[in-house]
Structures are given as structure tokens and as C-alpha cells.
Design a protein around this motif. Structure first.
Motif, PDB file in Angstrom:
ATOM      1  N   GLU A  61      -6.317  -6.426 -10.651  1.00 21.80           N
ATOM      2  CA  GLU A  61      -6.267  -6.016  -9.242  1.00 21.80           C
ATOM      3  C   GLU A  61      -4.864  -6.225  -8.662  1.00 21.80           C
TER       4      GLU A  61
ATOM      5  N   ARG B   9     -13.828   3.365 -13.096  1.00 21.46           N
ATOM      6  CA  ARG B   9     -12.840   3.594 -12.035  1.00 21.46           C
ATOM      7  C   ARG B   9     -11.789   4.614 -12.418  1.00 21.46           C
TER       8      ARG B   9
ATOM      9  N   GLU C 127      -1.276  -5.911  -6.724  1.00 23.88           N
ATOM     10  CA  GLU C 127      -0.867  -5.415  -5.399  1.00 23.88           C
ATOM     11  C   GLU C 127       0.162  -4.311  -5.543  1.00 23.88           C
TER      12      GLU C 127
ATOM     13  N   LEU D 114      -7.011   6.149  -6.755  1.00 27.15           N
ATOM     14  CA  LEU D 114      -6.997   4.692  -6.933  1.00 27.15           C
ATOM     15  C   LEU D 114      -6.258   4.013  -5.793  1.00 27.15           C
ATOM     16  N   ARG D 115      -5.190   4.660  -5.406  1.00 26.02           N
ATOM     17  CA  ARG D 115      -4.410   4.112  -4.313  1.00 26.02           C
ATOM     18  C   ARG D 115      -5.244   4.093  -3.034  1.00 26.02           C
ATOM     19  N   ARG D 116      -5.987   5.163  -2.804  1.00 21.72           N
ATOM     20  CA  ARG D 116      -6.822   5.218  -1.601  1.00 21.72           C
ATOM     21  C   ARG D 116      -7.931   4.174  -1.666  1.00 21.72           C
ATOM     22  N   GLU D 117      -8.537   4.058  -2.854  1.00 24.07           N
ATOM     23  CA  GLU D 117      -9.659   3.137  -3.002  1.00 24.07           C
ATOM     24  C   GLU D 117      -9.234   1.677  -2.938  1.00 24.07           C
ATOM     25  N   SER D 118      -8.074   1.354  -3.538  1.00 25.92           N
ATOM     26  CA  SER D 118      -7.716  -0.064  -3.687  1.00 25.92           C
ATOM     27  C   SER D 118      -6.665  -0.535  -2.692  1.00 25.92           C
TER      28      SER D 118
ATOM     29  N   MET E  18      -3.579  -0.510  -3.221  1.00 28.37           N
ATOM     30  CA  MET E  18      -2.409  -1.099  -3.883  1.00 28.37           C
ATOM     31  C   MET E  18      -1.178  -0.215  -3.668  1.00 28.37           C
TER      32      MET E  18
ATOM     33  N   LEU F  58     -14.237  -0.934 -15.065  1.00 24.78           N
ATOM     34  CA  LEU F  58     -12.844  -0.474 -15.043  1.00 24.78           C
ATOM     35  C   LEU F  58     -12.720   0.943 -15.595  1.00 24.78           C
TER      36      LEU F  58
ATOM     37  N   LEU G 226      -5.161  -2.180 -14.082  1.00 32.74           N
ATOM     38  CA  LEU G 226      -5.935  -2.472 -12.864  1.00 32.74           C
ATOM     39  C   LEU G 226      -6.782  -3.739 -13.007  1.00 32.74           C
TER      40      LEU G 226
ATOM     41  N   GLY H  78       0.776  -1.233   0.000  1.00 32.58           N
ATOM     42  CA  GLY H  78       0.000   0.000   0.000  1.00 32.58           C
ATOM     43  C   GLY H  78       0.809   1.284   0.000  1.00 32.58           C
TER      44      GLY H  78
END
Ligand SMILES: Nc1ncnc2c1ncn2[C@@H]1O[C@H](COP(=O)(O)OP(=O)(O)OP(=O)(O)O)[C@@H](O)[C@H]1O
Ligand SMILES: [Mg+2]
Length: 260
Positions: free
Chosen positions: A167, A133, A169, A195-199, A201, A130, A164, A30
Motif C-alpha cells: 500500500e 485489483r 504512498e 488504481l490511483r483513483r481507488e487508492s 496514491m 491483489l 501495491l 495523490g
């Protein structure tokens, strides 16, 4: 916290010349890590070892661990799974990852249709999701279109959507904003941040432009001539660079950017 990506003592040699020489870089789960440095400093070569890519004829030594596994020792089948499932990369030119003759839907879901036995309808829904997103307007229309219909910034969003799809990591973003106008660039940076906040990753964000680092990365590495010359929290490195080379880069930033 044990690292998701742990590169240590990496050396890449080609024709008796060390292109990368003793590089240590970690990315936590993350975490967003920046990799900066001028053209030819070894950023791309270093990052691509996370996917097990080493240039033809070159020898890589040292260690590259992804989630504890030695990437440089993986078999071809294991590398395919790593690349298709866990680590994805987006490059500067979206047309390197987008095929001009395939609809957006096919590019976004081909891999999944093969690996996850999706129906046509599921594939379309997935492609729309996608595109949604990455904030492509009117995704239902967009999935049926070809890449040439989109502007550079929109294509880059689609390339990100394609990355993405599995999905990942870890997302490696290699100069993804370099070819874009400043305002479009800002939009892509905001998207990556969202995207980083949502996923959740992790991201390895590569650029030769230090100005964007403060915006996107928690920690920063600065490379020069195949070596890491400075690293630390981005804010600290940019506010008080220790190395003469980094200082020169920071001083070269436009005032408005450097002061952020
Ligand atoms: N496939 C390859 N075969 C031979 N040499 C290569 C290869 N890829 C890169 N190099 C050389 O390795 C060095 C580092 O290249 P790399 O692409 O990692 O730099 P970079 O920091 O990503 O630069 P840029 O900002 O221009 O993308 C350069 O001297 C480059 O010429
Ligand atoms: Mg590069």
C-alpha cells in the motif's frame, strides 16, 4: 500542499561527469507526475533517489525529501522501511521484479508474511485480492501459477500488484508500458488511472513517450542531458511547449496522439 516527494538541486556525479545536474521535482500526495525525456536523460537515476538508490561509486548532492525526511541521509534500516512500506517501483521488464521459480502467491505475499505475521490462508486471500485489483482473470487459479504462464501485459499487472502489496504512498512507474503492444499498453494505463483513483496514491510516471503523458499525468517534467528543461501542467506543456527540445518531441508525436 506540502510535497510528498521533494527533490531539489539534485546532482549525481560519477567519474567527474554530472549524470543528473540541478534537478528540482515535486510530487504532491495523490498527484500523478510525469517525467519524460529521451533515453539517457537521467529519468531513472533521478526517480530512484526517492528510494535512496544511487549508483555504486556515484555521489549525490542536493536534497531528496520524502514526507519531510531527508532520504539521502537515512540509515540502511530506515531505507528498508521506506522501500518496503511507503515507496514502490515497477520497471519496464516485469521479470526484473518477478521471480521465475516462485508462485505468484509467494511473490505477492512473502514480504507481508514476514513483516505482518500472516498465516498461509491470509496470505492466499491477500494475493487473490491483489490480483483482483489489477484485473487478473481467475485470480484463484493465477496465485498458484508461475510467471511464465502469463503474457507480457499480464506479468506487468502482476508486477504492479506486487508493488501495491505494501500500500505505497508513492508508486514509481518506470517505462512500465514501453515493452508492450499499443492495445496492451492502453489497458495498463487505464489500470494505473483506476488504481490511483481507488487508492489515492501518488505516482511518478516515467516514459520517453510523450504521447502517453497527456493520458496519465497531471503535471509533467521534461528532462534532457541530466536537467529539467521544461515543466508544467501536462496539457499546457503538450499543447504549447516552450522549449525547443520539447517542441521537437511534441512535433514527433503521431497526429492522433498529439491532438488528444
Ligand atoms: N549505474 C550506473 N552507473 C553508471 N552510469 C549510469 C548508471 N545508471 C545510469 N547511468 C548513466 O546515467 C545517464 C542517465 O541514465 P538514466 O538511466 O537515468 O537515463 P533514463 O533517462 O532513465 O534513460 P532510459 O529512457 O534509457 O531509461 C546515462 O548516461 C547512463 O548511461
Ligand atoms: Mg530509465
Amino acid at each position: 500542499m506540502s510535497a510528498l516527494l521533494d527533490i531539489s538541486g539534485l546532482r549525481i556525479e560519477l567519474g567527474g561527469r554530472a549524470l543528473v545536474d540541478g534537478v528540482d521535482i515535486t510530487v504532491g500526495p495523490g498527484e500523478v507526475v510525469g517525467l519524460a525525456g529521451e533515453s539517457g536523460s537521467g529519468k531513472t537515476l533521478t526517480a530512484l533517489t526517492a528510494l535512496g538508490f544511487v549508483p555504486h561509486g556515484a555521489a549525490a548532492s542536493g536534497q531528496v525529501r520524502f514526507d519531510g525526511r531527508d532520504v539521502l541521509a537515512l540509515s540502511a534500516g530506515e531505507l528498508r522501511r521506506l522501500r518496503g512500506d511507503r515507496v514502490a517501483v515497477v520497471f519496464q521488464d516485469p521479470m526484473t521484479s518477478l521471480h521465475p521459480m516462485l508462485t505468484i502467491e509467494r511473490q505477492l505475499t512473502e514480504h507481508q508474511r514476514v513483516h505482518r505475521a500472516m498465516t498461509r490462508r491470509q496470505a492466499r486471500e491477500r494475493a487473490v485480492e491483489l490480483l483482483d485489483r489489477v484485473r487478473i482473470p481467475d485470480p484463484h487459479l493465477a496465485v498458484r501459477s508461475y510467471p511464465h504462464r502469463f503474457s507480457g501485459g499480464m506479468r506487468q499487472r502482476i508486477a504492479i500488484a506486487s508493488a501495491l502489496a505494501c500500500e505505497p504512498e508513492l508508486l514509481i512507474a518506470d517505462e512500465v508500458t514501453t515493452a508492450l503492444d499499443v492495445t496492451v499498453q492502453a489497458g495498463i494505463l487505464r489500470l494505473l488511472e483506476d488504481l490511483r483513483r481507488e487508492s489515492g496514491m501518488a505516482m511518478l510516471f516515467i516514459t520517453h513517450d510523450l504521447a502517453v503523458m497527456n493520458v496519465v499525468s497531471d503535471r509533467l517534467y521534461v528532462m534532457r542531458d541530466g536537467r529539467v528543461v521544461e515543466s508544467g501542467p501536462s496539457r499546457d506543456v503538450l499543447a504549447d511547449p516552450q522549449h525547443a527540445y520539447t517542441r521537437a518531441l511534441v512535433e514527433a508525436l503521431p497526429d492522433t496522439e498529439g491532438a488528444r
